[in-house]
Design a protein around this motif. Sequence first.
Motif, short mmCIF file in Angstrom:
data_model
loop_
_atom_site.label_atom_id
_atom_site.label_comp_id
_atom_site.label_asym_id
_atom_site.label_seq_id
_atom_site.Cartn_x
_atom_site.Cartn_y
_atom_site.Cartn_z
N PRO A 111 -54.80 -46.57 -1.16
CA PRO A 111 -54.05 -48.03 -1.89
C PRO A 111 -53.05 -48.32 -0.78
O PRO A 111 -51.82 -47.82 -0.97
CB PRO A 111 -53.83 -47.43 -3.09
N ALA A 112 -53.03 -48.53 0.28
CA ALA A 112 -52.13 -48.64 1.52
C ALA A 112 -51.18 -49.76 1.24
O ALA A 112 -49.96 -49.59 1.12
CB ALA A 112 -52.65 -48.68 2.70
N THR A 113 -51.70 -51.03 1.23
CA THR A 113 -50.75 -52.28 1.26
C THR A 113 -50.27 -52.38 0.02
O THR A 113 -48.86 -52.96 -0.09
CB THR A 113 -51.28 -53.43 1.73
N ILE A 149 -44.22 -52.22 5.64
CA ILE A 149 -45.26 -53.05 5.50
C ILE A 149 -46.28 -52.67 6.64
O ILE A 149 -47.37 -52.77 6.58
CB ILE A 149 -44.79 -54.57 5.40
N ASP A 150 -45.71 -52.81 7.92
CA ASP A 150 -46.33 -52.52 8.96
C ASP A 150 -47.14 -51.19 9.03
O ASP A 150 -48.37 -51.04 9.58
CB ASP A 150 -45.42 -52.37 10.36
N HIS A 151 -46.46 -50.18 8.64
CA HIS A 151 -46.87 -48.71 8.37
C HIS A 151 -48.15 -48.78 7.57
O HIS A 151 -49.05 -48.10 7.66
CB HIS A 151 -45.80 -47.76 7.88
N ALA A 196 -51.79 -47.99 8.61
CA ALA A 196 -52.78 -46.97 7.91
C ALA A 196 -53.94 -47.30 7.28
O ALA A 196 -55.03 -46.65 7.10
CB ALA A 196 -51.89 -46.16 6.68
N LEU A 197 -54.08 -48.63 6.71
CA LEU A 197 -55.37 -49.17 5.89
C LEU A 197 -56.39 -49.30 7.03
O LEU A 197 -57.44 -49.01 7.06
CB LEU A 197 -55.10 -50.44 5.44
N VAL A 198 -55.79 -49.98 8.13
CA VAL A 198 -56.95 -50.34 9.32
C VAL A 198 -57.71 -49.11 9.93
O VAL A 198 -58.54 -48.91 10.29
CB VAL A 198 -56.11 -50.93 10.43
N SER A 199 -56.63 -48.12 9.90
CA SER A 199 -57.20 -46.36 10.45
C SER A 199 -58.19 -46.13 9.66
O SER A 199 -59.19 -45.38 10.14
CB SER A 199 -55.83 -45.66 10.44
N ARG A 200 -58.08 -46.46 8.26
CA ARG A 200 -59.05 -45.76 7.26
C ARG A 200 -60.27 -46.55 7.27
O ARG A 200 -61.34 -46.01 7.40
CB ARG A 200 -58.47 -45.84 5.72
N TRP A 201 -60.21 -47.75 7.62
CA TRP A 201 -61.35 -48.61 7.79
C TRP A 201 -62.03 -48.27 8.96
O TRP A 201 -63.54 -48.41 8.87
CB TRP A 201 -61.01 -50.15 7.70
N MET A 248 -36.11 -48.02 -3.60
CA MET A 248 -36.75 -47.84 -2.30
C MET A 248 -37.15 -48.96 -1.46
O MET A 248 -37.45 -50.02 -2.05
CB MET A 248 -38.38 -47.14 -2.82
N PRO A 249 -36.79 -49.18 -0.17
CA PRO A 249 -36.73 -50.09 0.73
C PRO A 249 -38.23 -50.35 1.03
O PRO A 249 -39.13 -49.42 1.32
CB PRO A 249 -35.83 -49.75 2.05
N ILE A 250 -38.69 -51.80 1.04
CA ILE A 250 -39.84 -52.27 1.11
C ILE A 250 -39.62 -53.26 2.37
O ILE A 250 -39.59 -54.38 1.93
CB ILE A 250 -40.78 -52.82 0.02
N ASP A 251 -39.45 -52.90 3.34
CA ASP A 251 -39.26 -53.66 4.74
C ASP A 251 -40.22 -54.07 5.69
O ASP A 251 -41.49 -53.60 5.33
CB ASP A 251 -37.85 -53.41 5.47
N ASP A 252 -40.11 -54.74 6.70
CA ASP A 252 -41.21 -55.05 7.75
C ASP A 252 -41.65 -53.74 8.10
O ASP A 252 -42.99 -53.76 8.27
CB ASP A 252 -40.85 -56.03 8.83
N ALA A 253 -40.91 -52.80 8.42
CA ALA A 253 -41.46 -51.48 9.14
C ALA A 253 -42.13 -50.58 7.97
O ALA A 253 -43.31 -50.11 8.50
CB ALA A 253 -40.15 -50.73 9.33
#
Length: 260
Positions: free
Chosen positions: A143-145, A227-229, A233-238, A220-225
């Motif tokens: 559940p990455a993004t 989101i990119d992380h 992480a999701l693409v890596s799992r795919w 908790m900050p939810i910034d571009d960094a």
Amino acid sequence: MFETITIDVDARGVATLTLNRPEKHNAMSGQMLVDLKAAAEQLGADETVRVVILTGAGKSFCAGGDLGWMQQQREMAPDVRGKEARKLAEMLQALNTLPKPLIGRVQGNAFGGGVGMASVCDVTIGADTVTMGLTETRLGLIPATIGPYVVSRMGEAMARRVFMSARLFKADEAVTLGLLAKAVPAADLDAAVEAEVVPYLNCAPGAVASAKALTRTLGMPIDDAVIDHTIDALVSRWEGEEAEEGISAFFEKRKASWMV
């Protein structure tokens, strides 16, 4: 204007944003992600809108990712998968940063991305009959993004109870976890949501928007960094063997190799 959602605004400026794919249990397609982001931008810019209610049509709030969309992603190159993941991330962030109160009305089951959408709401009320779950790890995914919003809502300790196990849980446990503010009988759901709406109609809209923006800087900050992380992480799992096995097993209606 929209293919997968509807928007209705009453005379008070209360907008109801409805996921409108009931025949698909409001599963998220690529088009729904585009529609929801555009809707959030439209509602955020509309000075006549005071409050937004997010709900689903039919039996389910949101069943997570659309099966057809998932099948398409299996054939995509990693960079294209990343773009699809970014659509989801940008939609969630658009709802999360909506400069209006966002009240979740969870009338039916919510899985995966549906839990993510419940988590970006400022307060979420659910019917006491709903079932929820972060089911991605059954497919070899994570559940990455949606993760930053889920963890922000539940807190790390509570999130650890359900974030990795794909375990389904009922509305009363969702309240304990902090995902739902309260669970009420389905017949009382509209009244419970209305009780959350009314106080905002007596508040200065600009002050509400500023107060909401302030809470995001204090939490908790939810910034571009971040989101990119999550996208990486999701693409890596795919790309991994587990995702290939888990998704293949799902579509072939068999148990994945790790299941007992």
